[in-house]
Design a protein around this motif. Structure first.
Motif, PDB file in Angstrom:
ATOM      1  N   ALA A  96      40.352  37.609  39.081  1.00 16.43           N
ATOM      2  CA  ALA A  96      38.966  37.848  39.519  1.00 16.43           C
ATOM      3  C   ALA A  96      38.298  36.542  39.946  1.00 16.43           C
ATOM      4  O   ALA A  96      37.563  36.501  40.948  1.00 16.43           O
ATOM      5  N   PHE A  97      38.556  35.464  39.206  1.00 12.14           N
ATOM      6  CA  PHE A  97      37.964  34.177  39.565  1.00 12.14           C
ATOM      7  C   PHE A  97      38.598  33.610  40.834  1.00 12.14           C
ATOM      8  O   PHE A  97      37.903  33.035  41.678  1.00 12.14           O
ATOM      9  N   LEU A  98      39.906  33.754  40.962  1.00 11.24           N
ATOM     10  CA  LEU A  98      40.571  33.272  42.172  1.00 11.24           C
ATOM     11  C   LEU A  98      40.106  34.037  43.404  1.00 11.24           C
ATOM     12  O   LEU A  98      39.972  33.475  44.493  1.00 11.24           O
ATOM     13  N   ILE A 124      42.879  41.430  44.396  1.00 10.72           N
ATOM     14  CA  ILE A 124      42.873  41.012  43.002  1.00 10.72           C
ATOM     15  C   ILE A 124      44.138  41.449  42.264  1.00 10.72           C
ATOM     16  O   ILE A 124      44.671  40.721  41.422  1.00 10.72           O
ATOM     17  N   HIS A 125      44.645  42.633  42.580  1.00  8.71           N
ATOM     18  CA  HIS A 125      45.857  43.127  41.924  1.00  8.71           C
ATOM     19  C   HIS A 125      47.088  42.329  42.357  1.00  8.71           C
ATOM     20  O   HIS A 125      47.974  42.036  41.545  1.00  8.71           O
ATOM     21  N   LEU A 126      47.136  41.965  43.621  1.00 13.78           N
ATOM     22  CA  LEU A 126      48.247  41.161  44.129  1.00 13.78           C
ATOM     23  C   LEU A 126      48.254  39.785  43.469  1.00 13.78           C
ATOM     24  O   LEU A 126      49.311  39.270  43.085  1.00 13.78           O
ATOM     25  N   VAL A 127      47.082  39.187  43.331  1.00 18.91           N
ATOM     26  CA  VAL A 127      46.967  37.876  42.687  1.00 18.91           C
ATOM     27  C   VAL A 127      47.447  37.953  41.240  1.00 18.91           C
ATOM     28  O   VAL A 127      48.177  37.074  40.761  1.00 18.91           O
ATOM     29  N   ILE A 174      37.150  32.710  45.083  1.00 21.51           N
ATOM     30  CA  ILE A 174      37.363  31.486  45.853  1.00 21.51           C
ATOM     31  C   ILE A 174      38.151  31.785  47.133  1.00 21.51           C
ATOM     32  O   ILE A 174      37.821  31.321  48.215  1.00 21.51           O
ATOM     33  N   VAL A 175      39.223  32.572  46.977  1.00 18.78           N
ATOM     34  CA  VAL A 175      40.082  32.947  48.109  1.00 18.78           C
ATOM     35  C   VAL A 175      40.045  34.465  48.263  1.00 18.78           C
ATOM     36  O   VAL A 175      40.224  35.198  47.292  1.00 18.78           O
ATOM     37  N   ASN A 176      39.812  34.919  49.451  1.00 22.88           N
ATOM     38  CA  ASN A 176      39.684  36.358  49.694  1.00 22.88           C
ATOM     39  C   ASN A 176      41.061  37.031  49.710  1.00 22.88           C
ATOM     40  O   ASN A 176      41.691  37.208  50.751  1.00 22.88           O
TER      41      ASN A 176
END
Length: 248
Positions: free
Chosen positions: A108-110, A118-121, A113-115
């Motif tokens: 969520a925090f990343l 969220i699930h992939l990150v 910063i980067v679009n």
């Protein structure tokens, strides 16, 4: 096969501290504040005291039986393989849920910063940490030391910069939903301290476990309890009621 004893006190402290400082500090405080208001500061302190009970029990077991597996090993040896298996599954589920909570918090925090999705990150982060742990405990510990050092430094800066801006009026009323909410919210955020007990699972890889494991648990719990309480205190003291309006 015997595992190599490669972890010292600093390694254990960083592993336990890193396991605690995650979404329990960067996500949960906002949800807890909505439930209890300014008294969330007391809840975090109380949860730390409650976590000490588990630490004292775990210290007794881990110094007597410093074997990999942690709670699963203790239950299997004392109550038999059947109950040990059940406990092992419960531990697996608790670790999975705790890890998912932490990964989604980081994602969520990343994402802010980067679009990115969220699930992939979260999946990418999960794979990264799995590979890191497969490579070896020493390498994972080294990476953990870097992360924890940066986290502790940033949190100390946050506390020192913010403490002078704390306003007493932001703690009024202290118990907007009643004193009982302090205890229920303490239970709600108790997961924030769960990581301190997980180092028992790697006790077989620790140098001088009878000394280092109890010390690491006590020191990491004390440091994280103080940090949690201080960060939440500064956040509530600076932002106050405007924080609740923003969150809701």
């Amino acid at each position: 096969m015997r595992l190599k004893k490669e972890l010292n006190l600093i390694d254990l402290f960083c592993i336990a501290t890193g396991a605690m400082i995650s979404s329990g500090l960067f996500v949960l405080p906002s949800l807890a504040y909505i439930k209890s208001g300014a008294s969330v500061v007391i809840s975090y302190f109380l949860a730390g005291i409650l976590a000490l009970i588990g630490v004292l029990n775990q210290m007794e077991l881990v110094t007597a039986m410093p074997k990999s597996g942690g709670i699963y090993f203790y239950v299997m040896r004392s109550l038999g393989p059947a109950l040990g298996t059940i406990n092992g599954l419960l531990v697996w589920f608790s670790l999975s849920l705790k890890s998912a909570f932490a990964l989604m918090g980081m994602a969520a925090f990343l994402e802010s910063i980067v679009n990115l999705n969220i699930h992939l990150v979260a999946v990418v982060l999960c794979i990264f940490f799995i590979i890191l742990n497969i490579i070896g405990i020493k390498q994972a510990s080294f990476f953990q030391k870097i992360l924890v050092s940066v986290l502790l430094f940033l949190l100390l800066i946050y506390i020192l910069k913010g403490i002078g801006r704390v306003e007493v009026r932001n703690f009024e009323p202290l118990f907007p939903y009643g004193v009982s909410k302090v205890f229920s919210v303490a239970g709600f955020i108790f997961i924030s301290y769960g990581g301190v007990l997980k180092i028992a699972s790697i006790s077989e890889e620790v140098k001088n476990p009878v000394r280092n494991l109890p010390l690491a648990m006590i020191i990491s719990l004390a440091v994280v309890s103080i940090l949690y309480t201080s960060v939440v205190f500064v956040t509530v003291g600076v932002c106050g009621n405007s924080l609740k309006n923003t969150l809701m």
